[in-house]
Design an enzyme around this catalytic site. Structure first.
Site, PDB file in Angstrom:
ATOM      1  CD1 TRP A  90      -9.260 -12.840  -0.413  1.00  0.00           C
ATOM      2  CD2 TRP A  90      -9.791 -11.630   1.198  1.00  0.00           C
ATOM      3  NE1 TRP A  90      -7.969 -12.050   0.711  1.00  0.00           N
ATOM      4  CE2 TRP A  90      -8.526 -11.725   1.670  1.00  0.00           C
ATOM      5  CE3 TRP A  90     -11.383 -11.188   1.891  1.00  0.00           C
ATOM      6  CZ2 TRP A  90      -8.736 -11.577   2.945  1.00  0.00           C
ATOM      7  CZ3 TRP A  90     -11.201 -10.809   3.520  1.00  0.00           C
ATOM      8  CH2 TRP A  90      -9.669 -10.674   4.068  1.00  0.00           C
ATOM      9  CD  GLU A 127       1.970  -5.283   1.347  1.00  0.00           C
ATOM     10  OE1 GLU A 127       0.718  -5.110   0.816  1.00  0.00           O
ATOM     11  OE2 GLU A 127       3.088  -5.048   0.868  1.00  0.00           O
ATOM     12  CG  HIS A 150      12.833   3.691  24.819  1.00  0.00           C
ATOM     13  ND1 HIS A 150      12.863   4.265  25.905  1.00  0.00           N
ATOM     14  CD2 HIS A 150      12.679   4.679  23.731  1.00  0.00           C
ATOM     15  CE1 HIS A 150      13.378   5.475  26.143  1.00  0.00           C
ATOM     16  NE2 HIS A 150      13.592   5.466  24.529  1.00  0.00           N
ATOM     17  CE  LYS A 168       4.348  -3.464  -0.612  1.00  0.00           C
ATOM     18  NZ  LYS A 168       3.813  -2.414  -0.439  1.00  0.00           N
TER      19      LYS A 168
HETATM   20  C1  G6P Z   1      -4.777  -3.459   0.710  1.00  0.00           C
HETATM   21  C2  G6P Z   1      -3.781  -3.443  -0.169  1.00  0.00           C
HETATM   22  C3  G6P Z   1      -2.571  -2.978   0.103  1.00  0.00           C
HETATM   23  C4  G6P Z   1      -2.781  -1.905   0.065  1.00  0.00           C
HETATM   24  C5  G6P Z   1      -4.366  -0.864   0.369  1.00  0.00           C
HETATM   25  C6  G6P Z   1      -4.974  -0.197   0.474  1.00  0.00           C
HETATM   26  O1  G6P Z   1      -4.309  -4.179   2.289  1.00  0.00           O
HETATM   27  O2  G6P Z   1      -3.397  -5.197   0.093  1.00  0.00           O
HETATM   28  O3  G6P Z   1      -1.454  -3.146  -0.738  1.00  0.00           O
HETATM   29  O4  G6P Z   1      -2.030  -0.573   0.233  1.00  0.00           O
HETATM   30  O5  G6P Z   1      -5.580  -2.687   0.453  1.00  0.00           O
HETATM   31  O6  G6P Z   1      -5.612  -0.409  -0.167  1.00  0.00           O
HETATM   32  P1  G6P Z   1      -6.051   0.988  -1.092  1.00  0.00           P
HETATM   33  O7  G6P Z   1      -6.590   1.026  -2.856  1.00  0.00           O
HETATM   34  O8  G6P Z   1      -7.044   2.100  -0.482  1.00  0.00           O
HETATM   35  O9  G6P Z   1      -5.064   2.310  -1.750  1.00  0.00           O
END
Ligand code: G6P
Length: 603
Positions: free
Chosen positions: A74, A483, A499, A480
C-alpha cells in the site's frame, strides 16, 4: 495496509503458499504485489502493479521452491509501480517490509556516500541497502539485524532472505504486525494468522524489537538484547470459514448479515447471568471521574456513540479524540482518567501511539479490540474483546456494531446502582437478549433498501443528518457511503445545516435523515422540513415509536423501537445496507475500495 508472507519448508511449494497467503491478506488494502523465491539455487523476483491476479500471470507454478517471501504494498513513499513494489533486493539482501523507516532520508545519504545507488523512491530500498551494508561489514545476519535495529527509526516488520543462506528465512519486527506460524517440516511468517490458516493454526507472537531465524524445522527467536528466548506456540481458535464468502457476493454483505450472531457473542459474557455477569466480567470503573476515548475511522465513530451513552446513562464526562490528533492536544490525564482505545485490528499505528502516550501520563488504559493478541491488545492494561471474528471487507460493519455493544455495556455497568436502578439495568439486559432477533428483522428488509438505492445511487452528493446519537450514527453512515461508493457525502448535525451547508441542497439532493429519539424528534423533523422545502429528496430512517405524520419525506425506513443503549445497533444496519446497495449499483469494488487499507499500520 502492506501484507507480508514468507515460507521456508520441504512440504509445499513456496509459490503456492505465498500467492494463497497474499490473497488472504488482500483485505488489508494494496496497490501492487510481489514475490521473491529461490529456485535451483537462484533467487527470482517478480512484481506487478495492481491486483495479485496480475502477478500470478507472471509466475510459473511448475517452478518448485522451498523458500520465498511475498508482499502486498500500500504505497506510502513513491507511487504504486514496478520499481517501488516489494520485494527489494540490494546486494545479498532481499526484503519485504510493512511500516515506515522514518530516518530513511539521512540513511539514504549516508549509503549514497558509501557507493549505493537507489532505483526506487521507497524507504524500504534504503532499509535493504542498510542491511546489505552492515552484512558486508559483519558477515553475520544476526549481528546485521541487531545493528539495523539501532540505526533504523520508525516501524517495521521485515521478511528477509540472504543470498548466502537459502535454508533460512529471517524476520524482525518493531511496531508493525508479524507472526511466525509453525507447520510440520515447514514454517511461515505472516502479517496475520488467517493468511496461513489453510496450512496451520499454530503460531508464535514476535514482540517488538525481536528477530527470528527460521528454517524448515527450527525457529529461533532472539529478544531485544539479542538473547535467544523460549518460544510459546499458540493455537489460533478463529474460524477459517471467516475468510470465505460463503455464497455472499461480497464479504461486506456477509459481515453485515453476521451482526446478530456477533452481537450475541460479544454481549453474552456480560449478560448471561444478569447483573452479576455485567459487574463480575467487566473492570471496576468506579474510580474514574473522566473517560477519554481514542480511535480512528469507524472506531472513532463508535466512540462518539459511546460518549453519548456513557455521559447520559452513567453521568461520567467523556471526550472522544481521533488518535492521530491526540498527541497534539493538551491532555488532562491522571489516575482518575480511564483511556479507552477502540480498534478492530488492534494494529492501527496512531491508536497504538495514543495508547502509549496515555500510559506515559500514568492513566489506566482499556482496549476494545477485535483481534486477539494484536499489538494494542497486548499493550493496553485491560482488554474487552469484541467477538466479531475476522472482518475482511475494508469497510467495517460487524466490528463497528460490536464496539458499540461493549461501550453500551460499559455505560450500563457504571450506571448500575448509581444512576440506574437494578430493575432498569435488568430491563436493558433483557433488551440486549432480544436484540439479535430485532437486528434480523431489519436485515430482512433488503429488497426495500435496494429499491431506495436505485432511486439515489447516481447522485454525486448525499447528506446525512441527525441530532445527538443520530448525528454520531450519521457520521458512520456517511463514511460507509463515501468509502465504498466514492460518492461525496457529509454528515451534519441536523440543526447546523442552515448555518451554511443548506446552500448545497438542490432539487433532488438525497438527504438521509435519522430520527430515533422521541425527545428531540420534533426539532430534527423541523430541520428535515427545511431541506425538503429546498428540494431535497428525504430518506427518513425513523424509530417505530416516533410520530412521523406529515409530508416531509420521500422514502421511509422504520427500525424497531428499543432502549437508547441498544438502538444504535439497529439504526446503523439500514445505513450499511444502503451504502452496500448503492456501491453495488455503481459497480464499485466493494470489499477493496480504492486507496483504502483495512489495517493502517503507519501514522
Ligand atoms: C482504517 C479502516 C477503517 C477503520 C480504521 C480504524 O481506516 O479502513 O474502516 O475504522 O482504519 O481501524 P481499527 O482497526 O483501529 O478499528
Amino acid at each position: 495496509m502492506c501484507g507480508i508472507i514468507g515460507y521456508v519448508g520441504k512440504k509445499n511449494n513456496a509459490l503456492d503458499v505465498i500467492i494463497e497467503g497474499l490473497l488472504r491478506l488482500e483485505y488489508r488494502g494494496y496497490d501492487s504485489a510481489g514475490i521473491a523465491y529461490v529456485k535451483d539455487g537462484l533467487l527470482n523476483i517478480e512484481k506487478e502493479k495492481g491486483k495479485i491476479a496480475n502477478l500470478k500471470e507472471k509466475l510459473d507454478f511448475n517452478d518448485k521452491s522451498n523458500l520465498g517471501i511475498g508482499h502486498t504494498r500500500w504505497a506510502t513513499h513513491g507511487e504504486p509501480n514496478y520499481v517501488n513494489s516489494h520485494p527489494h533486493k540490494v546486494g545479498k539482501i532481499s526484503i519485504v517490509h510493512n511500516g515506515i523507516i522514518e530516518n530513511y532520508s539521512e540513511l539514504k545519504e549516508e549509503l549514497i556516500e558509501k557507493g549505493y545507488e537507489f532505483k526506487s523512491s521507497t524507504d524500504t530500498e534504503v532499509a535493504c541497502a542498510l542491511l546489505d551494508y552492515i552484512y558486508s561489514e559483519t558477515n553475520s545476519i544476526e549481528q546485521t539485524i541487531a545493528i539495523f535495529r539501532e540505526k533504523a527509526r520508525g516501524a517495521y516488520a521485515l521478511g528477509i532472505i540472504v543470498d548466502d543462506d537459502y535454508n533460512h528465512l529471517y524476520a524482525v519486527k518493531k511496531d508493525s504486525p508479524l507472526i511466525i506460524a509453525c507447520g510440520d517440516n515447514e514454517n511461515y511468517i505472516a502479517s496475520d494468522v488467517p493468511a496461513i490458516l489453510k496450512y496451520t493454526n499454530k503460531y508464535i507472537v514476535l514482540n517488538d524489537g525481536e528477530f527470528a531465524k527460521i528454517s524448515a524445522d527450527k525457529i529461533l527467536v532472539y529478544d531485544e538484547n539479542a538473547d535467544l528466548r523460549k518460544v510459546e506456540v499458540k493455537e489460533f481458535k478463529g474460524d477459517s470459514n471467516a475468510v470465505e464468502k460463503n455464497g455472499y457476493d461480497h464479504f461486506m454483505l456477509k459481515e453485515i448479515y453476521e451482526q446478530p450472531e456477533v452481537i450475541k457473542a460479544t454481549t453474552l459474557p456480560y449478560i448471561e447471568k444478569g447483573v452479576d455477569s455485567l459487574v463480575d466480567n467487566m473492570p471496576d470503573f468506579s474510580k474514574y471521574k473522566k473517560i477519554d476515548i481514542v480511535a480512528c475511522g469507524s472506531a472513532y465513530h463508535a466512540g462518539l456513540v459511546g460518549k453519548t451513552l456513557i455521559e447520559e446513562f452513567a453521568n461520567v464526562p467523556v471526550t472522544v479524540d481521533i488518535a492521530s490528533e491526540y498527541r497534539y492536544k493538551k491532555l488532562f490525564l491522571d489516575e482518575e482518567t480511564l483511556v479507552i482505545v477502540v480498534s478492530q485490528s488492534g494494529e492501527t499505528a496512531d491508536t497504538l501511539a495514543a495508547l502509549k502516550i496515555a500510559k506515559e501520563h500514568g492513566s489506566d488504559t482499556l482496549g476494545i479490540i477485535n483481534v486477539v493478541e494484536s499489538s494494542i491488545a497486548r499493550a493496553a492494561h485491560q482488554v474487552l474483546y469484541t467477538k466479531a471474528g475476522a472482518e475482511i471487507a475494508v469497510a467495517t460493519t460487524k466490528a463497528y456494531s460490536s464496539q458499540i455493544a461493549l461501550l453500551s455495556l460499559i455505560a450500563l455497568n457504571i450506571a448500575n446502582n448509581k444512576t440506574m436502578k437494578q430493575e432498569e439495568v435488568l430491563e436493558v439486559l433483557k433488551g440486549i437478549r432480544a436484540l439479535p432477533t430485532q437486528m434480523q428483522s431489519v436485515l430482512n428488509e433488503r429488497e426495500h433498501y435496494k429499491e431506495i438505492a436505485e432511486k439515489i445511487y447516481d447522485h454525486d452528493s448525499i447528506f446525512f443528518i441527525g441530532r445527538d446519537i443520530d448525528y454520531a450514527l450519521s457520521m458512520e453512515g456517511s463514511l460507509k457511503l463515501k468509502e465504498i461508493s466514492y460518492i461525496n457525502s457529509q454528515a451534519y448535525a441536523a440543526g447546523e445545516l442552515k448555518h451554511g451547508t443548506i446552500s448545497l441542497i438542490e432539487e433532488g439532493t438525497p438527504v438521509i435523515a435519522l430520527v430515533t429519539e422521541e425527545k428531540i424528534a420534533e426539532k430534527t423533523i423541523s430541520n428535515i422540513k427545511e431541506v425538503k422545502a429546498r428540494g431535497a429528496k428525504v430518506i427518513l430512517v425513523a424509530s417505530e415509536n416516533i410520530n412521523i405524520s406529515g409530508d416531509f419525506y420521500d422514502e421511509l425506513i422504520l427500525v424497531p423501537d428499543a432502549n437508547k443503549l441498544i438502538k444504535p445497533m439497529l439504526t446503523v444496519i439500514p445505513l450499511q445496507m444502503l451504502s452496500y446497495e448503492i456501491a453495488k449499483l455503481r459497480g464499485c469494488d466493494i470489499d477493496k475500495p480504492k486507496n483504502l487499507a483495512k489495517s493502517v499500520t503507519v501514522e
